[in-house]
Scaffold this motif. Structure first.
Motif: not given
Length: 144
Positions: A68-78
């Motif tokens: 979630n932190h990756i996604a919230i900071n603009g990354g893609i989490a898979v």
């Protein structure tokens, strides 16, 4: 001896190498719990890939939070239990014009196994994250 997770991880790493993706394989330890198995950088995207075996693989709470932190900071989490999931994510990055913007979220969720565990954040925060990711990939907001 290979673990069941290695049987999923090895083809994914081979694919990343063939695509010339910069990545590191993270080794789990007590000081860095929950960091995704693969940390990648490709065409201005930071991608965290948590690899799970096809049977009995489950995502731990700390892994969900880090994704979630990756996604919230603009990354893609898979979360990937198959090479096809990773191939689909990179296809979206490489060929966004193939995907209609209204169908992209569905494509990410269903066809790619894209999973950011939205229940950790409010619906508004999560929709904002999706719009940011969609804007980054297709150059438009998901609102129209």
């Amino acid at each position: 001896m290979k673990t069941p997770e290695d049987k999923v991880l090895d083809p994914i790493m081979d694919f990343l190498e063939l695509k010339d993706v910069w990545f590191i394989k993270h080794k789990a330890g007590s000081n860095n719990m929950g960091i995704p198995d693969l940390l990648c950088c490709y065409k201005d995207y930071f991608i965290g890939i948590e690899v799970k075996r096809k049977d009995k693989g489950f995502v731990k709470v700390q892994q969900k939070l880090n994704l979630n932190h990756i996604a919230i900071n603009g990354g893609i989490a898979v979360i990937a239990n198959d090479l096809k999931i990773v191939e689909n994510i990179f296809d979206i990055i490489d060929h966004p014009q193939k995907y209609h913007k209204k169908d992209l979220m569905h494509t990410l969720y269903v066809n790619c196994g894209f999973n950011v565990i939205p229940n950790v954040y409010s619906d508004e925060q999560f929709q904002g994250v999706w719009n940011d990711i969609l804007l980054k990939i297709v150059g438009e907001s998901n609102e129209s």
